[in-house]
Design a protein around this motif. Structure first.
Motif, PDB file in Angstrom:
ATOM      1  N   LEU A   1     103.290  19.091  36.481  1.00  0.00           N
ATOM      2  CA  LEU A   1     103.866  20.441  36.467  1.00  0.00           C
ATOM      3  C   LEU A   1     105.335  20.416  36.038  1.00  0.00           C
ATOM      4  CD1 LEU A   1     102.321  21.995  39.690  1.00  0.00           C
ATOM      5  CD2 LEU A   1     101.777  22.582  37.315  1.00  0.00           C
ATOM      6  N   GLU A   2     106.082  19.421  36.479  1.00  0.00           N
ATOM      7  CA  GLU A   2     107.508  19.342  36.157  1.00  0.00           C
ATOM      8  C   GLU A   2     107.769  18.859  34.738  1.00  0.00           C
ATOM      9  OE1 GLU A   2     109.229  16.797  39.114  1.00  0.00           O
ATOM     10  OE2 GLU A   2     108.738  18.189  40.744  1.00  0.00           O
ATOM     11  N   SER A   3     106.954  17.918  34.262  1.00  0.00           N
ATOM     12  CA  SER A   3     107.253  17.261  32.987  1.00  0.00           C
ATOM     13  C   SER A   3     106.331  17.656  31.836  1.00  0.00           C
ATOM     14  CB  SER A   3     107.180  15.750  33.170  1.00  0.00           C
ATOM     15  OG  SER A   3     105.847  15.362  33.449  1.00  0.00           O
ATOM     16  N   GLN A   4     105.238  18.373  32.131  1.00  0.00           N
ATOM     17  CA  GLN A   4     104.244  18.718  31.103  1.00  0.00           C
ATOM     18  C   GLN A   4     103.651  17.448  30.468  1.00  0.00           C
ATOM     19  OE1 GLN A   4     103.699  22.255  30.214  1.00  0.00           O
ATOM     20  NE2 GLN A   4     104.862  22.468  32.101  1.00  0.00           N
ATOM     21  N   ALA A   5     103.610  16.361  31.225  1.00  0.00           N
ATOM     22  CA  ALA A   5     103.178  15.059  30.722  1.00  0.00           C
ATOM     23  C   ALA A   5     101.679  15.049  30.428  1.00  0.00           C
ATOM     24  CB  ALA A   5     103.506  13.967  31.732  1.00  0.00           C
ATOM     25  N   THR A   6     101.297  14.122  29.558  1.00  0.00           N
ATOM     26  CA  THR A   6      99.888  13.915  29.253  1.00  0.00           C
ATOM     27  C   THR A   6      99.266  13.006  30.318  1.00  0.00           C
ATOM     28  OG1 THR A   6     100.308  11.939  27.927  1.00  0.00           O
ATOM     29  CG2 THR A   6     100.363  14.065  26.766  1.00  0.00           C
ATOM     30  N   VAL A   7      97.950  12.921  30.292  1.00  0.00           N
ATOM     31  CA  VAL A   7      97.236  12.043  31.229  1.00  0.00           C
ATOM     32  C   VAL A   7      97.676  10.595  30.998  1.00  0.00           C
ATOM     33  CG1 VAL A   7      94.960  11.112  31.841  1.00  0.00           C
ATOM     34  CG2 VAL A   7      95.275  13.572  31.549  1.00  0.00           C
ATOM     35  N   ARG A   8      97.801  10.205  29.747  1.00  0.00           N
ATOM     36  CA  ARG A   8      98.203   8.825  29.414  1.00  0.00           C
ATOM     37  C   ARG A   8      99.609   8.523  29.936  1.00  0.00           C
ATOM     38  NH1 ARG A   8      96.530   5.298  24.935  1.00  0.00           N
ATOM     39  NH2 ARG A   8      95.050   6.956  24.538  1.00  0.00           N
TER      40      ARG A   8
ATOM     41  N   ILE B   1      92.045  20.176  47.280  1.00  0.00           N
ATOM     42  CA  ILE B   1      93.296  20.176  48.035  1.00  0.00           C
ATOM     43  C   ILE B   1      94.062  21.483  47.862  1.00  0.00           C
ATOM     44  CG2 ILE B   1      95.541  19.047  48.295  1.00  0.00           C
ATOM     45  CD1 ILE B   1      94.148  16.457  47.313  1.00  0.00           C
ATOM     46  N   ASN B   2      94.234  21.914  46.601  1.00  0.00           N
ATOM     47  CA  ASN B   2      95.043  23.103  46.318  1.00  0.00           C
ATOM     48  C   ASN B   2      94.552  23.749  45.028  1.00  0.00           C
ATOM     49  OD1 ASN B   2      97.067  24.961  45.588  1.00  0.00           O
ATOM     50  ND2 ASN B   2      98.625  23.774  46.657  1.00  0.00           N
ATOM     51  N   GLU B   3      93.800  24.823  45.162  1.00  0.00           N
ATOM     52  CA  GLU B   3      93.183  25.474  44.016  1.00  0.00           C
ATOM     53  C   GLU B   3      94.208  26.096  43.063  1.00  0.00           C
ATOM     54  OE1 GLU B   3      89.736  28.669  43.774  1.00  0.00           O
ATOM     55  OE2 GLU B   3      89.447  27.233  45.400  1.00  0.00           O
ATOM     56  N   ILE B   4      95.295  26.624  43.595  1.00  0.00           N
ATOM     57  CA  ILE B   4      96.313  27.271  42.755  1.00  0.00           C
ATOM     58  C   ILE B   4      97.016  26.245  41.878  1.00  0.00           C
ATOM     59  CG2 ILE B   4      98.499  28.554  42.818  1.00  0.00           C
ATOM     60  CD1 ILE B   4      97.422  29.828  45.452  1.00  0.00           C
ATOM     61  N   VAL B   5      97.429  25.136  42.470  1.00  0.00           N
ATOM     62  CA  VAL B   5      98.075  24.070  41.700  1.00  0.00           C
ATOM     63  C   VAL B   5      97.084  23.500  40.682  1.00  0.00           C
ATOM     64  CG1 VAL B   5      99.134  21.780  41.842  1.00  0.00           C
ATOM     65  CG2 VAL B   5      99.719  23.518  43.522  1.00  0.00           C
ATOM     66  N   ALA B   6      95.831  23.375  41.060  1.00  0.00           N
ATOM     67  CA  ALA B   6      94.804  22.853  40.154  1.00  0.00           C
ATOM     68  C   ALA B   6      94.706  23.712  38.901  1.00  0.00           C
ATOM     69  CB  ALA B   6      93.456  22.785  40.861  1.00  0.00           C
ATOM     70  N   LYS B   7      94.779  25.024  39.049  1.00  0.00           N
ATOM     71  CA  LYS B   7      94.716  25.929  37.892  1.00  0.00           C
ATOM     72  C   LYS B   7      95.925  25.719  36.992  1.00  0.00           C
ATOM     73  CE  LYS B   7      93.946  30.016  35.674  1.00  0.00           C
ATOM     74  NZ  LYS B   7      94.551  29.692  34.397  1.00  0.00           N
ATOM     75  N   GLN B   8      97.104  25.583  37.582  1.00  0.00           N
ATOM     76  CA  GLN B   8      98.320  25.375  36.786  1.00  0.00           C
ATOM     77  C   GLN B   8      98.256  24.051  36.018  1.00  0.00           C
ATOM     78  OE1 GLN B   8     101.158  25.596  39.977  1.00  0.00           O
ATOM     79  NE2 GLN B   8     101.480  27.802  39.728  1.00  0.00           N
ATOM     80  N   VAL B   9      97.796  23.002  36.683  1.00  0.00           N
ATOM     81  CA  VAL B   9      97.677  21.692  36.040  1.00  0.00           C
ATOM     82  C   VAL B   9      96.617  21.743  34.947  1.00  0.00           C
ATOM     83  CG1 VAL B   9      96.990  19.288  36.409  1.00  0.00           C
ATOM     84  CG2 VAL B   9      98.551  20.392  38.005  1.00  0.00           C
ATOM     85  N   ARG B  10      95.507  22.400  35.214  1.00  0.00           N
ATOM     86  CA  ARG B  10      94.435  22.509  34.222  1.00  0.00           C
ATOM     87  C   ARG B  10      94.947  23.183  32.948  1.00  0.00           C
ATOM     88  NH1 ARG B  10      90.565  23.996  37.365  1.00  0.00           N
ATOM     89  NH2 ARG B  10      91.086  26.203  37.351  1.00  0.00           N
ATOM     90  N   ASP B  11      95.773  24.211  33.090  1.00  0.00           N
ATOM     91  CA  ASP B  11      96.342  24.893  31.926  1.00  0.00           C
ATOM     92  C   ASP B  11      97.201  23.943  31.095  1.00  0.00           C
ATOM     93  OD1 ASP B  11      95.089  27.236  32.689  1.00  0.00           O
ATOM     94  OD2 ASP B  11      96.903  28.124  33.569  1.00  0.00           O
ATOM     95  N   ILE B  12      98.005  23.119  31.761  1.00  0.00           N
ATOM     96  CA  ILE B  12      98.848  22.154  31.054  1.00  0.00           C
ATOM     97  C   ILE B  12      97.981  21.119  30.343  1.00  0.00           C
ATOM     98  CG2 ILE B  12     100.523  20.269  31.371  1.00  0.00           C
ATOM     99  CD1 ILE B  12     101.720  22.000  33.663  1.00  0.00           C
ATOM    100  N   LEU B  13      96.967  20.613  31.017  1.00  0.00           N
ATOM    101  CA  LEU B  13      96.087  19.607  30.408  1.00  0.00           C
ATOM    102  C   LEU B  13      95.340  20.176  29.209  1.00  0.00           C
ATOM    103  CD1 LEU B  13      94.621  17.781  33.535  1.00  0.00           C
ATOM    104  CD2 LEU B  13      96.536  17.100  32.082  1.00  0.00           C
ATOM    105  N   GLU B  14      94.901  21.417  29.294  1.00  0.00           N
ATOM    106  CA  GLU B  14      94.219  22.052  28.164  1.00  0.00           C
ATOM    107  C   GLU B  14      95.170  22.214  26.985  1.00  0.00           C
ATOM    108  OE1 GLU B  14      92.417  25.649  29.606  1.00  0.00           O
ATOM    109  OE2 GLU B  14      90.940  24.549  30.794  1.00  0.00           O
ATOM    110  N   ASN B  15      96.417  22.566  27.260  1.00  0.00           N
ATOM    111  CA  ASN B  15      97.409  22.692  26.198  1.00  0.00           C
ATOM    112  C   ASN B  15      97.673  21.329  25.555  1.00  0.00           C
ATOM    113  OD1 ASN B  15      99.405  24.222  24.684  1.00  0.00           O
ATOM    114  ND2 ASN B  15     100.904  23.038  25.826  1.00  0.00           N
ATOM    115  N   ASN B  16      97.814  20.288  26.381  1.00  0.00           N
ATOM    116  CA  ASN B  16      98.020  18.940  25.841  1.00  0.00           C
ATOM    117  C   ASN B  16      96.841  18.516  24.977  1.00  0.00           C
ATOM    118  OD1 ASN B  16     100.490  18.647  27.081  1.00  0.00           O
ATOM    119  ND2 ASN B  16      99.693  17.480  28.813  1.00  0.00           N
ATOM    120  N   LYS B  17      95.648  18.839  25.412  1.00  0.00           N
ATOM    121  CA  LYS B  17      94.450  18.479  24.650  1.00  0.00           C
ATOM    122  C   LYS B  17      94.424  19.211  23.318  1.00  0.00           C
ATOM    123  CE  LYS B  17      89.436  18.136  25.083  1.00  0.00           C
ATOM    124  NZ  LYS B  17      88.278  18.415  25.942  1.00  0.00           N
ATOM    125  N   ALA B  18      94.833  20.477  23.321  1.00  0.00           N
ATOM    126  CA  ALA B  18      94.845  21.255  22.081  1.00  0.00           C
ATOM    127  C   ALA B  18      95.886  20.721  21.098  1.00  0.00           C
ATOM    128  CB  ALA B  18      95.132  22.720  22.399  1.00  0.00           C
TER     129      ALA B  18
END
Length: 87
Positions: A17-24, A48-65
């Protein structure tokens, strides 16, 4: 879920969330495999935390795109560097 796993999941998600880092990048920083990071974020974090999961998922989808752009840039830099060295 064991406490140390839950802590790692939250640490990893906060880092992304802080760095917008990729999985790698995240896997390298935390010294775990990409598979572990992916499992932590897609399976464990929503429990654990559904709200944070949604925010992280959005970042991961953007990184994938954007990954094809990062890969193309890396290839361009590699060949530019080789050309400059006379290879």
């Amino acid at each position: 879920m064991q406490d140390y796993i839950q802590k790692r999941v939250m640490d990893i998600s906060n880092y992304i969330l802080e760095s917008q880092a990729t999985v790698r990048q995240t896997a390298t920083i935390f010294g775990v495999s990409k598979s572990t990071v992916h499992k932590d974020l897609t399976e464990r974090l929503p429990v654990i935390n559904e709200i944070v999961a949604k925010q992280v998922r959005d970042i991961l989808e953007n990184n994938k795109a954007e990954r094809h752009l990062r890969g193309g840039e890396a290839t361009r830099k590699k060949y530019k560097h080789e050309k400059e060295e006379g290879k």
